[in-house]
Design a protein around this motif. Sequence first.
Motif, PDB file in Angstrom:
ATOM      1  N   SER A 520       1.110  -2.527  -7.938  1.00 26.53           N
ATOM      2  CA  SER A 520       1.795  -1.306  -8.337  1.00 26.53           C
ATOM      3  C   SER A 520       3.204  -1.217  -7.779  1.00 26.53           C
ATOM      4  O   SER A 520       4.064  -0.557  -8.362  1.00 26.53           O
ATOM      5  CB  SER A 520       0.986  -0.083  -7.888  1.00 26.53           C
ATOM      6  N   ASP A 521       3.453  -1.896  -6.636  1.00 27.85           N
ATOM      7  CA  ASP A 521       4.800  -1.834  -6.072  1.00 27.85           C
ATOM      8  C   ASP A 521       5.692  -2.967  -6.556  1.00 27.85           C
ATOM      9  O   ASP A 521       6.859  -3.062  -6.175  1.00 27.85           O
ATOM     10  CB  ASP A 521       4.733  -1.835  -4.543  1.00 27.85           C
ATOM     11  N   SER A 537      -3.670  -0.873  -1.153  1.00 30.41           N
ATOM     12  CA  SER A 537      -4.283  -1.070  -2.470  1.00 30.41           C
ATOM     13  C   SER A 537      -3.607  -2.202  -3.244  1.00 30.41           C
ATOM     14  O   SER A 537      -3.236  -2.043  -4.418  1.00 30.41           O
ATOM     15  CB  SER A 537      -4.246   0.220  -3.296  1.00 30.41           C
ATOM     16  N   THR A 538      -3.465  -3.343  -2.606  1.00 29.44           N
ATOM     17  CA  THR A 538      -2.852  -4.499  -3.258  1.00 29.44           C
ATOM     18  C   THR A 538      -3.841  -5.097  -4.248  1.00 29.44           C
ATOM     19  O   THR A 538      -4.853  -5.684  -3.871  1.00 29.44           O
ATOM     20  CB  THR A 538      -2.449  -5.548  -2.212  1.00 29.44           C
ATOM     21  N   ILE A 771       3.356  -0.623   5.440  1.00 30.70           N
ATOM     22  CA  ILE A 771       3.396  -0.150   4.049  1.00 30.70           C
ATOM     23  C   ILE A 771       4.427   0.949   3.900  1.00 30.70           C
ATOM     24  O   ILE A 771       4.528   1.848   4.732  1.00 30.70           O
ATOM     25  CB  ILE A 771       2.007   0.387   3.602  1.00 30.70           C
ATOM     26  N   ASP A 772       5.213   0.848   2.886  1.00 38.17           N
ATOM     27  CA  ASP A 772       6.172   1.899   2.565  1.00 38.17           C
ATOM     28  C   ASP A 772       5.475   2.900   1.667  1.00 38.17           C
ATOM     29  O   ASP A 772       5.151   2.588   0.524  1.00 38.17           O
ATOM     30  CB  ASP A 772       7.383   1.288   1.851  1.00 38.17           C
ATOM     31  N   SER A 777       3.362   3.067  -4.043  1.00 38.34           N
ATOM     32  CA  SER A 777       2.447   2.338  -3.176  1.00 38.34           C
ATOM     33  C   SER A 777       1.008   2.779  -3.323  1.00 38.34           C
ATOM     34  O   SER A 777       0.138   2.261  -2.657  1.00 38.34           O
ATOM     35  CB  SER A 777       2.859   2.542  -1.715  1.00 38.34           C
ATOM     36  N   GLU A 778       0.758   3.740  -4.150  1.00 38.22           N
ATOM     37  CA  GLU A 778      -0.573   4.318  -4.204  1.00 38.22           C
ATOM     38  C   GLU A 778      -1.457   3.641  -5.242  1.00 38.22           C
ATOM     39  O   GLU A 778      -1.187   3.655  -6.430  1.00 38.22           O
ATOM     40  CB  GLU A 778      -0.458   5.826  -4.501  1.00 38.22           C
ATOM     41  N   ASP A 779      -2.517   3.002  -4.753  1.00 39.97           N
ATOM     42  CA  ASP A 779      -3.644   2.567  -5.561  1.00 39.97           C
ATOM     43  C   ASP A 779      -3.296   1.633  -6.701  1.00 39.97           C
ATOM     44  O   ASP A 779      -2.458   0.765  -6.570  1.00 39.97           O
ATOM     45  CB  ASP A 779      -4.406   3.797  -6.091  1.00 39.97           C
ATOM     46  N   ASN A 780      -3.942   1.833  -7.854  1.00 42.88           N
ATOM     47  CA  ASN A 780      -3.827   0.850  -8.935  1.00 42.88           C
ATOM     48  C   ASN A 780      -3.039   1.407 -10.107  1.00 42.88           C
ATOM     49  O   ASN A 780      -3.507   1.462 -11.231  1.00 42.88           O
ATOM     50  CB  ASN A 780      -5.228   0.418  -9.409  1.00 42.88           C
TER      51      ASN A 780
END
Length: 787
Positions: A520-521, A537-538, A771-772, A777-780
Amino acid sequence: MAKKKTTKSKAETVDFSKYVRWFWMLFAGGVLAVVLLFLFASWGLLGEMPDHTRLENPETNLATEIISSDGVTLGKFYFDDNRTPVGYDDLPKHLVDALVATEDIRFYDHSGIDGRGTLRAIFKLGSGGGASTISQQLAKQLFTDQVSQNKFERALQKVREWIIAIRLERQYTKEEIITQYFNIYDFNNHADGIRSASRIYFGKEPRDLDIKESAMLVGMFKNSSLYNPRPHKNPVGTKNRRNVVLAQMHKYGYITEEVKDSLQATELDLNYTPESHREGIATYFREYLRAFMKDWANEEANRKPDGSKYDLYSDGLKVFVTIDSRMQKYAEEAIALHMPRLQAEFDHQNTPDRNPTAPFLELSKSEVNNLLKAGMRRGERWRILKEQGKSDKEIEASFHKPVEMTVFKWTDGKPSEVDTVMKPIDSMRYYKSFLRPGMMSMDPSNGHVKAWVGGMNYKHFKYDMVKQGKRQVGSTFKPFVYATAIDQLQVSPCDSFPRTPITIEANKFGNPEPWTTKNSDGNYSGKQTLKDALASSTNTITARLMNEIGPQPVVEMAKKLGVEQDILPVPAIALGTPDISVYEMVAAYSTFANKGVYNTPVMVTRIEDKNGTVLYQVAPESKDVLSEEVAYVTVNLMEGVTQAGSGRRLRHKGFDKWNAVYKEIITGYPYELTNPIAGKTGTTQNQSDGWFMGMVPNLVTGVWVGAEDRAAHFKSISYGQGASMALPIWGLYMKACYADKTLNVSKDEFEKPSELSINIDCTAKDEGDLIDESESSEDNEIEIDFD
């Protein structure tokens, strides 16, 4: 002349004696008639009279009472009579004094009939007050029909009441008669009996009533319909009647003049708390319990001694449940605090100007119309009109005609109702614009469910989002993947994996097409430990684990953890595509907190009949799912989410540059939680569902927030992620639970196994570098083809 007078006097004397004889004959006949009248009445010739058995066990409908784990009545099941009897010891002395002073001052001196009062009523033709004793009034309530308007019939009815009153006096003590009278009387507004009345009008148990409250309730015995304290009824008349009772108490020496004068000057001070099926605390849980009780009553093994079924609404059952009234209150308050703020922002972003298809996104007008038409056919209005024989065309047309209705609305941050005129089709769209919550809290050691909130208002949103509703779980599914990998491969939270994209080939694990994940990032460089990967949540690292273990073992793990519905064993489940209920998710996560032992959720501990006989006792069900080591390592991984991931905001003491963007919806939410917390946020595609699963050693709580339709959602991840939609409810709830020291919610570390072969002591890093926590950065938050 004198002689004639003497003769006449003798004749007159003879005539008078004849009248005397007639008088005594009539008097004797009258007495005989009265005796026969009472005999005929006692034999039942003037109407059915209760026998000895009925006098011992009067037939009254008793509501089923739902009692929380901390001894509080959560609610009741009843049709007409919301009655739960209390004992004499539960009645305060001033309540009994008020009744005797007002209704029957010679109650302790007579045997059912007050002779002096009866004579007074006869000679004054009722102008000096009635002569009914408390015993007679109880007889009328229990065993005679509704008061007749015919004077002759009323006289016969009075005779029956006298006889029954005398029998009651022989059968019961004075205290028992008073108790029965308080328990039988209908105080209106579903307040049947003194216990319901004290709870409904003053929000307290009878033993806690004060003098003026007791006086008001006793005043209602004169006519509970006329002396009704509710504002739209007769509060002034009720207050005047209360003051009459206080005056009577002073007249007969029960209170001093000073007390009387001071209390008469006060207002009624109601705390009106209705006890209906749609109002009060734990409404969604109570509706679940209703279905549970019906199923229980239908089982052959649970019948009465005579073989008949128990009646949930009239047999006076007591159902002891695991819900804790304090925790339930804190859960409902957390939702009531967060949801109107979240809703206000959602409405701000979804005005018709900003979004022509509001509240839906990514839908055309034709798609919205089709969605609403489908909703019509599923609704109660369609069903009712169909039963009336209306055609589909007529029913559909009715949805476009304005009608009067009452709708739900958040007003000044509080739930309220608004009377309006609206087309049913518009009301459908209106209700689909609301974001809804689902929340459950459970003790992992025994499976006892402590709080259950299926929505924000049962009257207007009846669908229960704890057990009925099943929604995509997003990244909250990832711990199942991690736990399976730890169990099968013995991987450590400290093991590192590359963030680079991975493609699972076609036909591998039955996957029809190649499956490639995205982060997501957008960051694919370097490596991450599993602990960091779960915290951020990579997706690519979760996919690598899935590539190693395969989806089938993950499905089997989910099943062992209590997930009920079928899950297609394809790699995409790694990112949370399955639909699962809050109920199942909380039970599954509880297994990790309970050292790998799954406990079936328990809601009912026992059921008793009205006499206290135990009819049902829970038999706990548990099974070993994971080793203690695997469960602990999984918990350790999830602790990283609140230490350095999307759950880190639970630690914040105030606002910083990171969460300034969320200030409008989380103002006043500095949780400042410092104790160990394991958890996982989850957000599904397009921000349709926001989740947070949080655990401490003795309490596991899951929260979901989303709209009825997936097409109604926040446009941006800033507000639409689980950390913004669901996590605040969890934080507010836990903060309240910790503030209540009587609950003993744990702040301890999760217990470490005595033998631990998997390394969890990773090389320390600066948490700020892990983690930034930006919106990406949140989840999927990735594009997934769910077809």
